[in-house]
Design an enzyme around this catalytic site. Structure first.
Site, mmCIF file in Angstrom:
data_model
loop_
_atom_site.group_PDB
_atom_site.id
_atom_site.type_symbol
_atom_site.label_atom_id
_atom_site.label_comp_id
_atom_site.label_asym_id
_atom_site.label_seq_id
_atom_site.Cartn_x
_atom_site.Cartn_y
_atom_site.Cartn_z
ATOM 1 N N TYR A 60 16.846 -41.506 24.165
ATOM 2 C CA TYR A 60 17.950 -42.276 24.735
ATOM 3 C C TYR A 60 17.448 -43.668 25.090
ATOM 4 O O TYR A 60 16.751 -43.857 26.075
ATOM 5 C CB TYR A 60 18.537 -41.587 25.962
ATOM 6 C CG TYR A 60 19.079 -40.196 25.722
ATOM 7 C CD1 TYR A 60 19.409 -39.768 24.428
ATOM 8 C CD2 TYR A 60 19.271 -39.304 26.768
ATOM 9 C CE1 TYR A 60 19.906 -38.491 24.206
ATOM 10 C CE2 TYR A 60 19.775 -38.033 26.555
ATOM 11 C CZ TYR A 60 20.077 -37.624 25.267
ATOM 12 O OH TYR A 60 20.569 -36.347 25.058
ATOM 13 N N HIS A 127 14.415 -31.234 21.166
ATOM 14 C CA HIS A 127 15.746 -31.833 21.002
ATOM 15 C C HIS A 127 16.396 -31.429 19.675
ATOM 16 O O HIS A 127 17.589 -31.145 19.615
ATOM 17 C CB HIS A 127 15.593 -33.358 21.083
ATOM 18 C CG HIS A 127 16.841 -34.075 21.482
ATOM 19 N ND1 HIS A 127 16.818 -35.341 22.010
ATOM 20 C CD2 HIS A 127 18.143 -33.717 21.436
ATOM 21 C CE1 HIS A 127 18.061 -35.737 22.264
ATOM 22 N NE2 HIS A 127 18.879 -34.771 21.926
ATOM 23 N N SER A 214 39.515 -35.884 27.242
ATOM 24 C CA SER A 214 39.935 -36.562 28.473
ATOM 25 C C SER A 214 41.058 -37.560 28.225
ATOM 26 O O SER A 214 41.817 -37.873 29.134
ATOM 27 C CB SER A 214 38.750 -37.276 29.127
ATOM 28 O OG SER A 214 38.271 -38.304 28.284
#
Length: 342
Positions: A60, A127, A214
């Site tokens: 990240y 990961h 959302s």
């Protein structure tokens, strides 16, 4: 605000908050990095609200999200959290490479500890699975890192059921992180039952369908430049209009239940089992508070089934990931007998 509460994740002793916080979007992939000061405030608010299970990765940024968390957890905050990080996606040579060879595993862990400025990572995931290295070899090095006190618990992300079994035979796996949401349910056939049989906790990432659940098409229309979700098949124009109907039905049920669509979608994940800890990501305190509110939304078995019918596999258009070749579907590793140590 709903009380977050705590629970055991897996059967090796790790205890975490019932909901976690995915930190990726603060630094990478979902548009430009967000202001550091604001993100530190958000992380502190999360911890003070009871959401203490924080999820990061060396990829990240790369690296900048771990540095951010290291800064945020100074001054006594470290002892209040359960910190998860990951290794295995390497951009060192300018191209993406998946690595699980022992030397890389160790170097990645030590580099993460340095960036985080801590002595130990609570939960350390592979990961993505390196299909050129037997999973037993990767796990062997992770086991050494546990014995040395550099990590406490081991996890896998996007690993197939057979890979999970093989890994668990070397050293107990505490958690498996997978994409799991109302409209991404491909792990339910084999991976969820395997985890339950072996006593492994399940950590769903993108439990809000990467934000779609959302806000539907409005959410997608407002994505910033550089947000890699624009490349996801489900958000392409040829699929988006069809998938919007799923959001509309979720929204209708949410209105009847007096909650937001994201709270309803997140509550569905929470209701999937008492071994499930979703890690919705956000960069806004208001959204974090809303996500915590999902813990007080109660769903009956009938409502669960109704929600599932809205987003069944034959209803959703497009693959769940832009890089399906990097998911559990393609995570088998060679047999241990084929490994020649360098």
């Amino acid at each position: 605000m709903a009380k977050v509460g705590r629970m055991k994740l897996g059967s090796q002793g790790l205890e975490v908050s019932r909901q976690g916080l995915g930190c990726m979007g603060m630094s990478a992939f979902y548009g430009p990095p967000k202001p550091e000061e604001d993100m530190i405030k958000l992380i502190h608010h999360s911890i003070n609200s009871g959401v203490t299970f924080l999820d990061t990765s060396d990829v990240y940024g790369p690296h900048t999200n771990e540095i951010l968390l290291g800064k945020a957890l100074k001054g006594g905050m470290r002892d209040k959290v359960e910190l998860a990080s990951k290794f295995g996606i390497d951009f060192a040579n300018g191209k993406r490479e998946i690595r699980g060879d022992p030397g890389y595993v160790r170097a990645a862990c030590e580099a993460s500890l340095e960036r985080l400025d801590m002595d130990c990572i609570d939960l350390y995931y592979q990961h993505r699975i390196d299909t050129s290295v037997p999973i037993e070899v990767t796990m062997g090095e992770l086991k050494k890192l546990v014995e040395e006190g550099k990590i406490k618990y081991i996890g896998l992300s996007e690993a197939s059921a057979s890979t999970i079994r093989r890994a668990h035979a070397v050293h107990p796996i505490t958690a498996v992180q997978m994409e799991w949401s109302l409209w991404s349910r491909d792990i339910e056939a084999d991976i969820v039952p395997t985890c339950r049989e072996l006593g492994i906790g399940i950590v769903p990432y993108s439990p809000l369908g990467r934000g779609f659940l959302s806000g539907g098409t409005n959410f997608i229309a407002n994505l910033q430049d550089g947000d890699f979700r624009k490349n996801f098949p489900r958000f392409k124009p040829e699929n988006l209009e069809h998938n919007q109907k799923i959001f509309e039905r979720v929204n209708e049920m949410a209105a009847k239940k007096g909650c937001t669509p994201s709270q309803l979608a997140l509550a569905w994940v929470h209701h999937c089992g008492n071994d499930v800890v979703p890690i919705p990501g956000t960069t806004k305190i208001a959204n974090l508070n809303q996500n915590i509110g999902a813990l007080s939304v109660k769903l009956t078995p009938k409502e669960m089934a109704e929600l599932e019918s809205y987003a069944s596999a034959d209803v959703v258009k497009g693959e769940r990931h832009a890089f399906m070749s990097m998911t559990w579907i393609n995570s088998e590793t060679p047999p241990l007998s084929s490994w020649k140590a360098e």
